[in-house]
Write an enzyme that holds these catalytic residues in place. Sequence first.
Site, PDB file in Angstrom:
ATOM      1  CG  ASP A   1     -16.384  -2.309  10.865  1.00  0.00           C
ATOM      2  OD1 ASP A   1     -15.802  -2.736  11.879  1.00  0.00           O
ATOM      3  OD2 ASP A   1     -17.412  -2.836  10.393  1.00  0.00           O
TER       4      ASP A   1
ATOM      5  CB  ALA B   1      -0.917   0.001   1.216  1.00  0.00           C
ATOM      6  N   PRO B   2       0.481   2.282  -0.740  1.00  0.00           N
ATOM      7  CG  PRO B   2      -0.817   3.820  -1.914  1.00  0.00           C
ATOM      8  CD  PRO B   2      -0.694   2.367  -1.619  1.00  0.00           C
TER       9      PRO B   2
ATOM     10  CG  MET C   1       7.419   2.607  13.061  1.00  0.00           C
ATOM     11  SD  MET C   1       7.985   3.752  14.347  1.00  0.00           S
ATOM     12  CE  MET C   1       6.462   4.653  14.679  1.00  0.00           C
TER      13      MET C   1
ATOM     14  CE  LYS D   1      -3.864  -1.244   9.282  1.00  0.00           C
ATOM     15  NZ  LYS D   1      -4.491  -0.102   9.997  1.00  0.00           N
TER      16      LYS D   1
ATOM     17  NE  ARG E   1       6.554  -0.405   2.483  1.00  0.00           N
ATOM     18  CZ  ARG E   1       5.991   0.060   1.370  1.00  0.00           C
ATOM     19  NH1 ARG E   1       5.058   0.995   1.445  1.00  0.00           N
ATOM     20  NH2 ARG E   1       6.335  -0.423   0.182  1.00  0.00           N
TER      21      ARG E   1
END
Length: 572
Positions: A374, A318-319, A324, A339, A322
């Site tokens: 959500d 994903a743009p 942590m 994710k 990044r």
Amino acid sequence: MAIRCPAVAIARQILDGFDDYREEFRKITNLGRERFEKAQWQEIQDASAARIQLYKIRVNLAREALLSEYGEDVLLNIECWPQIKKSYIGQIDLRLDDELSETWFNSIFNSLFSHDLITDDCMFVHSTRSALSEHDAPMQIRTYRPHGDLAAALRQISEDYRFAVPYADQERDLQRLEKQLRANLPDWVCKDPELCIELYSSRLYRNKGAYLVGRIFTQDEQWPLVIPVLNREGQGVRMDAAIIDEAEVSIIFSFTRSYFMVRVAYPAEFISFLQRILPRKHISELYTSIGFYKQGKTEFYRALIEHLETTDDKFIMAPGVRGMVMTVFTLPGFNTVFKIIKDRFSPSKTVDRATVIDRYRMVKYVDRVGRLADTQEFADLRFPISKFEPECLEELLDVAPATVEVHGDEVLIRHCWTERRMTPLNIYLETANEQQIHEALEDYGLAIKQLAAANIFPSDMLLKNFGVTRHGRVVFYDYDEISYLTEVNFRKIPEPRFPEDEMSAEPWYSVGPHDVFPEEFPRFLFTDIKLRKLFKEMHGDLFTAAYWQGLQDAIREGTVIDVFPYKRKGIE
């Protein structure tokens, strides 16, 4: 020796468990009107959380009852399940909630096989139910034909949807609604003899509002119609607005808000009705919006599989900056991010994996007030390796090898969350014009304030952790450090004891694990001095400990705030 499989009895017991769940779901949902009329705002939030928890509780009970009755030798024999599924299909054939019962069957199967052996032979990867046509069944709707007299139609609506609590000022409400409709509809529409108003027979309840939902249409055009009703405690109820803008109605049904309580006898029929008035909303979002979040998850998964099978789309990172704690990837043609928790966090992060999982799950149960995205949690997703860009797969295997595995020509994702894809706020601001910057910063501050008033503290409030939706709303989406506001200790930085204190690299005062100093926010949130100054002019109160402490006091006193999912500008 072959194991005897009592398929009919097992299917019947699975369905009985589903009926128990549906009955409890209805009990919680059907009290929506009573809670609204009695202004039981805290009870509404508690009921919403209890209804979400109910599904998992009932699946676990049904699973344990099956194991107790039939044992692992039968239930974990995969050869039994095509027979069980076949019997189950016959038993749900005439139900009005058959699509939900298929998803329930899938949940029971997955609870036994840990999301392994997922095939259409044993479960409902694809539905066996035919798609519902809008003409398949009589809708639970009320129809009003103004015949040129819009005021009379609105009056009849106000009578048909009365509450036990009287109107505070019915005449004023009707005048306001008529004025809004005439101002926002083309002139000819209100005079059209074929004009029709349809409203779903049941009201929808969420937080401190009740909603009448339907549409206004002629032979050639249609507009969605939502009429929010508020209970002004001790003053009566009020029909607050007549909303016909599709974007505003879409926001009311947004993925950033709690789920509605609505009495629905035939779920697919109601979803079909909502699809007619909100054609840009995917069926998964609509099921989720009325509390059937597991069905929403099922429909999402089916849409994802279909997208992968019918397009050349491939997963990419994903743009944006990044993370942590989480690594995030997406499909360019599918409006979702995936994710995954990294195996190792940045040294500056003090949370662990279990805490991150707990905080992401927490978001399901809180009042999201339109400011939290959500999520759907998935386990053991399998995708063809050919559907990953090499750089994406390489990064996932590098930062999360405990979660992402390659088995032959398949990639196994052991655990992930999905969220709606948004434009990160920091990226949005880089290309925004002056007006867009002003609006985004205004909404960014408002998002923080509304979350705080709902007892949510984002903690990591950096711009990169907020996204901008297609409607231009700013939404928080990074939950690894989220907490309840009342758990935080907001402090003012003490005055220096000596001149040398200000020059020291270390603070001259003690700092506890839950201490937060709002005076530090400007430097922390904005490296751009111009943005910092503009935001301070708009929301400078966020930089004072007193502001946050005042909200904490209100929350501890039981105050539930009004956060309206529609624009109230111009509403008296």
